[in-house]
Motif scaffolding. Structure first.
Motif, PDB file in Angstrom:
ATOM      1  N   GLU A 280       0.833  -1.075   0.009  1.00  0.00           N
ATOM      2  CA  GLU A 280      -0.005  -0.109   0.001  1.00  0.00           C
ATOM      3  C   GLU A 280       1.028   1.282   0.011  1.00  0.00           C
ATOM      4  O   GLU A 280       0.576   2.205  -0.341  1.00  0.00           O
ATOM      5  CB  GLU A 280      -1.067   0.029   1.174  1.00  0.00           C
ATOM      6  CG  GLU A 280      -0.278   0.021   2.416  1.00  0.00           C
ATOM      7  CD  GLU A 280      -1.248   0.051   3.684  1.00  0.00           C
ATOM      8  OE1 GLU A 280      -2.364  -0.117   3.249  1.00  0.00           O
ATOM      9  OE2 GLU A 280      -0.875   0.470   4.939  1.00  0.00           O
ATOM     10  N   VAL A 281       1.948   1.090   0.437  1.00  0.00           N
ATOM     11  CA  VAL A 281       3.018   2.201   0.408  1.00  0.00           C
ATOM     12  C   VAL A 281       3.642   2.541  -0.976  1.00  0.00           C
ATOM     13  O   VAL A 281       3.804   3.763  -1.261  1.00  0.00           O
ATOM     14  CB  VAL A 281       4.030   2.179   1.322  1.00  0.00           C
ATOM     15  CG1 VAL A 281       4.967   1.148   0.899  1.00  0.00           C
ATOM     16  CG2 VAL A 281       4.901   3.398   1.485  1.00  0.00           C
TER      17      VAL A 281
ATOM     18  N   PRO B 277       0.350   2.819  -4.958  1.00  0.00           N
ATOM     19  CA  PRO B 277      -0.239   4.216  -5.548  1.00  0.00           C
ATOM     20  C   PRO B 277       0.696   4.934  -6.408  1.00  0.00           C
ATOM     21  O   PRO B 277       0.454   5.505  -7.382  1.00  0.00           O
ATOM     22  CB  PRO B 277      -0.905   4.902  -4.271  1.00  0.00           C
ATOM     23  CG  PRO B 277      -1.042   3.883  -3.267  1.00  0.00           C
ATOM     24  CD  PRO B 277       0.165   2.969  -3.521  1.00  0.00           C
ATOM     25  N   ARG B 278       1.972   5.078  -5.808  1.00  0.00           N
ATOM     26  CA  ARG B 278       2.974   5.651  -6.635  1.00  0.00           C
ATOM     27  C   ARG B 278       3.054   5.052  -8.040  1.00  0.00           C
ATOM     28  O   ARG B 278       3.266   5.705  -8.942  1.00  0.00           O
ATOM     29  CB  ARG B 278       4.216   5.543  -5.824  1.00  0.00           C
ATOM     30  CG  ARG B 278       5.409   6.387  -6.298  1.00  0.00           C
ATOM     31  CD  ARG B 278       6.709   5.962  -5.232  1.00  0.00           C
ATOM     32  NE  ARG B 278       7.194   4.668  -5.380  1.00  0.00           N
ATOM     33  CZ  ARG B 278       8.074   4.220  -4.554  1.00  0.00           C
ATOM     34  NH1 ARG B 278       8.768   4.721  -3.838  1.00  0.00           N
ATOM     35  NH2 ARG B 278       8.332   2.878  -4.744  1.00  0.00           N
ATOM     36  N   LEU B 279       3.298   3.514  -8.129  1.00  0.00           N
ATOM     37  CA  LEU B 279       3.428   2.936  -9.377  1.00  0.00           C
ATOM     38  C   LEU B 279       2.274   3.388 -10.313  1.00  0.00           C
ATOM     39  O   LEU B 279       2.277   3.570 -11.678  1.00  0.00           O
ATOM     40  CB  LEU B 279       3.666   1.429  -9.293  1.00  0.00           C
ATOM     41  CG  LEU B 279       3.687   0.705 -10.631  1.00  0.00           C
ATOM     42  CD1 LEU B 279       4.595   1.072 -11.368  1.00  0.00           C
ATOM     43  CD2 LEU B 279       3.790  -0.825 -10.124  1.00  0.00           C
ATOM     44  N   LEU B 280       0.933   3.123  -9.687  1.00  0.00           N
ATOM     45  CA  LEU B 280      -0.181   3.446 -10.734  1.00  0.00           C
ATOM     46  C   LEU B 280      -0.173   4.853 -11.092  1.00  0.00           C
ATOM     47  O   LEU B 280      -0.588   4.926 -12.157  1.00  0.00           O
ATOM     48  CB  LEU B 280      -1.393   3.174  -9.681  1.00  0.00           C
ATOM     49  CG  LEU B 280      -1.365   1.516  -9.369  1.00  0.00           C
ATOM     50  CD1 LEU B 280      -2.522   1.523  -8.446  1.00  0.00           C
ATOM     51  CD2 LEU B 280      -1.675   0.792 -10.662  1.00  0.00           C
TER      52      LEU B 280
ATOM     53  N   THR C 198      -3.445  -3.051  -0.020  1.00  0.00           N
ATOM     54  CA  THR C 198      -3.035  -3.368  -1.524  1.00  0.00           C
ATOM     55  C   THR C 198      -4.140  -3.781  -2.473  1.00  0.00           C
ATOM     56  O   THR C 198      -4.220  -3.335  -3.341  1.00  0.00           O
ATOM     57  CB  THR C 198      -1.889  -4.419  -1.304  1.00  0.00           C
ATOM     58  OG1 THR C 198      -0.848  -4.100  -0.683  1.00  0.00           O
ATOM     59  CG2 THR C 198      -1.566  -5.002  -3.065  1.00  0.00           C
ATOM     60  N   ILE C 199      -4.931  -4.845  -1.951  1.00  0.00           N
ATOM     61  CA  ILE C 199      -5.914  -5.425  -2.863  1.00  0.00           C
ATOM     62  C   ILE C 199      -6.976  -4.386  -3.155  1.00  0.00           C
ATOM     63  O   ILE C 199      -7.404  -4.275  -4.357  1.00  0.00           O
ATOM     64  CB  ILE C 199      -6.804  -6.635  -2.125  1.00  0.00           C
ATOM     65  CG1 ILE C 199      -5.955  -7.563  -1.706  1.00  0.00           C
ATOM     66  CG2 ILE C 199      -7.680  -7.068  -3.117  1.00  0.00           C
ATOM     67  CD1 ILE C 199      -5.134  -8.192  -2.940  1.00  0.00           C
ATOM     68  N   ASN C 200      -7.738  -3.414  -2.220  1.00  0.00           N
ATOM     69  CA  ASN C 200      -8.413  -2.357  -2.450  1.00  0.00           C
ATOM     70  C   ASN C 200      -7.898  -1.380  -3.349  1.00  0.00           C
ATOM     71  O   ASN C 200      -8.639  -0.951  -4.134  1.00  0.00           O
ATOM     72  CB  ASN C 200      -8.754  -1.681  -1.041  1.00  0.00           C
ATOM     73  CG  ASN C 200      -9.804  -2.775  -0.164  1.00  0.00           C
ATOM     74  OD1 ASN C 200     -10.449  -3.626  -0.802  1.00  0.00           O
ATOM     75  ND2 ASN C 200      -9.753  -2.426   0.925  1.00  0.00           N
ATOM     76  N   ILE C 201      -6.604  -1.037  -3.270  1.00  0.00           N
ATOM     77  CA  ILE C 201      -5.870  -0.096  -4.118  1.00  0.00           C
ATOM     78  C   ILE C 201      -6.043  -0.463  -5.398  1.00  0.00           C
ATOM     79  O   ILE C 201      -6.398   0.386  -6.512  1.00  0.00           O
ATOM     80  CB  ILE C 201      -4.574   0.455  -3.705  1.00  0.00           C
ATOM     81  CG1 ILE C 201      -4.540   1.059  -2.215  1.00  0.00           C
ATOM     82  CG2 ILE C 201      -3.943   1.144  -4.623  1.00  0.00           C
ATOM     83  CD1 ILE C 201      -3.169   1.110  -1.554  1.00  0.00           C
TER      84      ILE C 201
END
Length: 288
Positions: free
Chosen positions: A15-16, A19-22, A43-46
């Motif tokens: 989760e850290v 979002p940065r990669l996406l 992680t899964i929700n993101i």
């Protein structure tokens, strides 16, 4: 939707990083497939909120996890890009991917990206760590994961490959800013590598990639590995550290970089050598 390539990402409690990669992938409009190995954070929700197709599989090692991912997902594009969650696509690579068309690369089966590795916020520019080419983009159904490796995960692509020298990915694991996490992680890696090298000593495991000093980046790595295996244990970690610090100018990476080269180039390799001897002695006792 992008008709030329899809993304596959491996995750575990990312989760850290995710979002940065996406965010760095935004605008490429490519399908995203994510193989998770049991995350307990967000992680899964993101991934789901980003529209990714998610599957889960227990983790054994990276090569086998990539092998499972490539065989599990229903990829509909001719190309696939394989990334770790702690990667970031740089703007120059984003521009290359935005302009990428399959019809312009009919004679190519794989593309190497140039990696910039960061440790504790510092780019490790010397010590043999840059430039560093990783085969991350390949024709789906042609490229595959080298499961003859136990720790180092690499893709293999028969046929022609090219290198995007200005097509960078940034690799920065923020969890490793805490040295205890880095040590725990590499202690587990040393188990995998010690087992692998012991099996190579016993002729139970062989290289898939043809070793060739003047070949592709992976063929050159295979050649260097053969040289490494011939060096005496306990001596080679020190030789490698000196090579990185002096001959590959690792000393110019400053205090943080020298810590990295020492831990990754000497400490980790020494622990592997110790564990190889432990495994060999254990096997001898078992045979009696």
């Amino acid at each position: 939707m992008n008709l030329h390539y899809s993304f596959i990402i491996l995750t575990y409690n990312e989760e850290v990083h995710l979002p940065r990669l996406l965010a760095s992938m935004a605008g490429l409009n490519a399908a995203i497939f994510m193989l998770d190995s049991g995350s307990t954070d967000g992680t899964i929700n993101i991934a789901a909120n980003a529209g990714a197709i998610v599957a889960q599989h227990p983790f054994e090692n990276h090569p086998k996890q990539w092998d499972h991912a490539l065989k599990t997902f229903n990829i509909q594009t001719p190309w696939v890009i394989c990334l770790d969650a702690d990667h970031i696509i740089t703007p120059e690579l984003h521009r290359r991917l935005l302009a990428f068309k399959d019809e312009d690369h009919q004679q190519v089966n794989g593309i190497y990206f140039n990696r910039k590795n960061f440790f504790k916020g510092r780019w490790i520019r010397y010590g043999g760590y840059y430039p560093f080419y990783l085969l991350k983009m390949m024709r789906y159904g042609i490229g595959y994961s080298d499961i003859n490796e136990n720790m180092d995960h690499r893709m293999i692509v028969p046929g022609n490959t090219i290198i995007w020298k200005d097509g960078h990915i940034i690799e920065e694991n923020l969890k490793e800013n805490k040295i205890s996490f880095w040590i725990d992680k590499h202690n587990k890696y040393s188990d995998l590598l010690a087992i692998e090298e012991t099996e190579r000593i016993l002729k139970l495991r062989h290289q898939t990639v043809k070793p060739h000093f003047w070949g592709s980046p992976d063929e050159r790595t295979a050649w260097l590995k053969q040289l490494w295996w011939q060096l005496p244990r306990y001596v080679r970690p020190m030789l490698y550290f000196i090579y990185r610090i002096i001959f590959k100018l690792g000393i110019l990476d400053g205090r943080t970089g020298i810590i990295f080269h020492f831990m990754q180039g000497f400490w980790f390799r020494l622990v592997v050598d110790i564990k190889i001897d432990e495994i060999i002695k254990q096997n001898k006792h078992a045979e009696k």
